[in-house]
Enzyme design. Structure first.
Site, PDB file in Angstrom:
ATOM      1  N   VAL A 187       0.753  -1.380   0.461  1.00 56.36           N
ATOM      2  CA  VAL A 187       0.460  -0.010  -0.020  1.00 56.36           C
ATOM      3  C   VAL A 187       1.016   1.724   0.081  1.00 56.36           C
ATOM      4  O   VAL A 187       1.493   1.950   0.870  1.00 56.36           O
ATOM      5  CB  VAL A 187      -0.762  -0.801   1.354  1.00 56.36           C
ATOM      6  CG1 VAL A 187      -1.666   0.658   1.088  1.00 56.36           C
ATOM      7  CG2 VAL A 187      -1.219  -1.136   1.515  1.00 56.36           C
ATOM      8  N   CYS A 195      -1.780   8.540  -9.380  1.00 53.80           N
ATOM      9  CA  CYS A 195      -0.240   8.515 -10.848  1.00 53.80           C
ATOM     10  C   CYS A 195      -0.990   8.560 -11.149  1.00 53.80           C
ATOM     11  O   CYS A 195      -0.542   9.216 -12.734  1.00 53.80           O
ATOM     12  CB  CYS A 195       0.473   7.140 -10.041  1.00 53.80           C
ATOM     13  SG  CYS A 195      -0.821   5.662 -10.066  1.00 53.80           S
ATOM     14  N   GLU A 239       8.018  11.883 -13.111  1.00 51.60           N
ATOM     15  CA  GLU A 239       6.615  11.747 -11.568  1.00 51.60           C
ATOM     16  C   GLU A 239       6.889  12.872 -10.651  1.00 51.60           C
ATOM     17  O   GLU A 239       7.128  12.541  -9.495  1.00 51.60           O
ATOM     18  CB  GLU A 239       6.372  10.559 -11.405  1.00 51.60           C
ATOM     19  CG  GLU A 239       4.911  10.242 -10.791  1.00 51.60           C
ATOM     20  CD  GLU A 239       5.050   8.597 -10.099  1.00 51.60           C
ATOM     21  OE1 GLU A 239       3.965   8.166 -10.306  1.00 51.60           O
ATOM     22  OE2 GLU A 239       5.801   7.750  -9.939  1.00 51.60           O
TER      23      GLU A 239
END
Ligand SMILES: CC(=O)SCCNC(=O)CCNC(=O)[C@H](O)C(C)(C)COP(=O)(O)OP(=O)(O)OC[C@H]1O[C@@H](n2cnc3c(N)ncnc32)[C@H](O)[C@@H]1OP(=O)(O)O
Length: 492
Positions: A114, A249, A339
């Site tokens: 997670v 994301c 990112e």
């Protein structure tokens, strides 16, 4: 506790949880589709009713995102996911014809990794999809989201107990260490790893020897073509990139516009209180985006735009909620093309849509391959070219990439784990659903004897052999083709 002792305790805990999970899964596997569906309904309802409290816990503990949007993510992971699975057949016989019967076989015990960016929603979503297919799940929590992850599992377990969910079906390694996660991934009682998080973790999952579904980095580009309704496109990107302060994301990391539309696009962003950094400010902020080892820097992840500006010592109006920096380059050391998972966007200008396509491909191949990109356009030819060439598993059309990618604003499965396909180093390109979490056993009745097969399929027919030979290319042609391919690769 010394580190060594802590490691031992965490490994022991992991082994115990896995044993309990295995027993629980065997019990769960005895349940019918109706019983499983009833459990899902109760779990989803419990998580939904606690959506705000869990959202608050996640924000307080991680410092990422904001309560309103984390609440929406929890609602999405519970209600939307449960609704989307309602009609799915996942238990026992799921398909039957006169000659082939398909039986769903649960994977068994799943290891759920997670991330700290979407902790509570990921636990809800992974628990529901795992149980829907008859699996147990043991979570390896990101250490900085430990408490909210434990609390989410508790909400699910408390509700499950009331409806006969076997004890141990959902559990969390509370004494989390890297060694425990390693044990979880490699232990013989783990049947599948569902890894959402950083690329190092996903790589470790694939290298563990246990079958794995992993999700690599995202944050692709968004192209606004001249044929789009520009104010609408800008609003969609703005809403998508600022949602939960950019922690999803699938959200955009850069925008590409054609020169002729640049001014209009900038004006529309400014109307929404987005702030364009000047060259000096962009350089100042750049230093905070990546850590020295090149990974994204947690100090900006999921923070408000004003807090990020303050950190970098940049003066921005108080109502600023998105930061944009003009960029021309891309690459590992070019932060605005990487990112970042924060309300920050790189802004690229090109002459033509063909250049936009080339730039999108280059950015994605550098980072984000196989994940998600978005395009805002009405011109079908442009849409077709992007559809054929963009190296992504989801091309979101005329919608924010966040909402489109996770299946909130599009008709794809609602998911918080988005496969990136082979190009992204993943074993699937799907929005991961219960359908990825069982194997199938095909009960296939014999319908032909060997003699029938040879006759019917013409397998001994000479003419057929000749036609295959005709299609063959010569050895020399094959060598030429290979040389050409290698040269292409070297030039790239
Ligand atoms: C659909 C979606 O939106 S999914 C989005 C998922 N994507 C991501 O999470 C992006 C990748 N994540 C990251 O880059 C980082 O986690 C950040 C930037 C978000 C946060 O960074 P940080 O808070 O510094 O945490 P980081 O991930 O580096 O981990 C901190 C430590 O916990 C450890 N850790 C992380 N996860 C685990 C785990 N499951 N088990 C045990 N240890 C763990 C790390 O190894 C690290 O240890 P170290 O300090 O000894 O190196």
């Amino acid at each position: 506790m010394t580190n060594k002792y802590k490691d031992l305790v965490s490994i022991e805990e992991t082994r115990n949880l896995l044993e309990k999970a295995q027993k629980a899964q065997k019990e769960l596997a005895q349940k019918s589709q109706e019983e499983i569906d009833a459990i899902i309904k109760v779990l989803a309802k419990a998580a939904y009713s606690e959506r705000e409290r869990l959202a608050r816990l996640a924000v307080e503990e991680t410092g990422f995102g904001n309560v309103r949007d984390k609440l929406i993510k929890n609602a999405f992971a519970s209600k939307t996911v449960a609704d989307a699975m309602k009609e799915m057949k996942t238990i026992d016989v799921i398909e039957e014809t006169d000659t082939v019967k398909t039986v769903a076989v649960p994977k068994g015990v799943i290891a759920g990794l997670v991330p700290s960016t979407n902790p509570t929603s990921t636990v809800i979503y992974k628990s529901l999809i795992a149980i829907k297919s008859g699996n147990a799940i043991v979570f390896s929590p990101h250490p900085s989201a430990l408490k909210c992850i434990i609390e989410t599992a508790k909400v699910l377990n408390d509700a499950g107990r009331e409806i006969g969910l076997p004890e141990g079906t959902i559990s969390v390694i509370e004494n989390i260490t890297m060694q425990a996660t390693d044990e979880l991934m490699k232990n013989k009682n783990t049947d599948l790893i569902l890894a959402t998080g950083g690329s190092a973790m996903v790589k470790a999952a694939y290298s563990s020897g246990t079958p794995a579904i992993g999700v690599g980095p995202g944050n692709g580009p968004a192209f606004i073509h001249g044929s789009a309704d520009i104010p609408t496109a800008v609003r969609r990107i703005f809403e998508s990139k600022t949602f939960d302060n950019g922690t999803i994301c699938a959200s955009e990391q850069s925008i590409i516009v054609e020169k002729k539309n640049k001014q209009k696009v900038k004006e529309e962003f400014e109307k929404l209180n987005a702030y364009f950094l000047n060259e000096e400010e962009a350089k100042q902020l750049e230093k905070f985006l990546l850590r020295p080892d090149g990974r994204m820097n947690a100090v900006v992840v999921g923070k408000k735009a004003t807090a990020i500006a303050e950190l970098a010592g940049i003066d921005v109006p108080a109502k600023t909620n998105l930061l944009l920096a003009e960029e021309t380059r891309y690459g590992g050391r070019v932060p605005y093309s990487r990112e970042i998972l924060a309300p920050i966007l790189g802004f690229y200008t090109v002459d033509t849509w063909q250049e936009a396509l080339e730039l999108s491909i280059n950015i994605l191949l550098m980072e984000g391959a196989g994940h998600t990109m978005s395009i805002h356009a009405e011109d079908q030819k442009v849409l077709d070219e992007f559809s054929l060439c963009a190296p992504v598993s989801r091309l979101v059309v005329n919608s924010g990439a966040t909402f489109g990618g996770i299946g909130a604003s599009t008709d794809i499965f609602p998911a918080l784990t988005l496969g990136c396909g082979s190009i992204g180093g993943s074993s699937t390109s799907d929005n991961v659903s219960p359908l990825n979490l069982f194997d199938t056993r095909l009960i296939a009745k014999g319908t032909k004897e060997l003699g029938d097969i040879l006759e019917e399929e013409n397998l001994l027919n000479k003419e057929f052999d000749d036609s295959i030979n005709d299609d063959k290319i010569s050895k020399d042609q094959l060598i030429d083709l290979l040389v050409e391919k290698v040269l292409e690769k070297l030039q790239a």
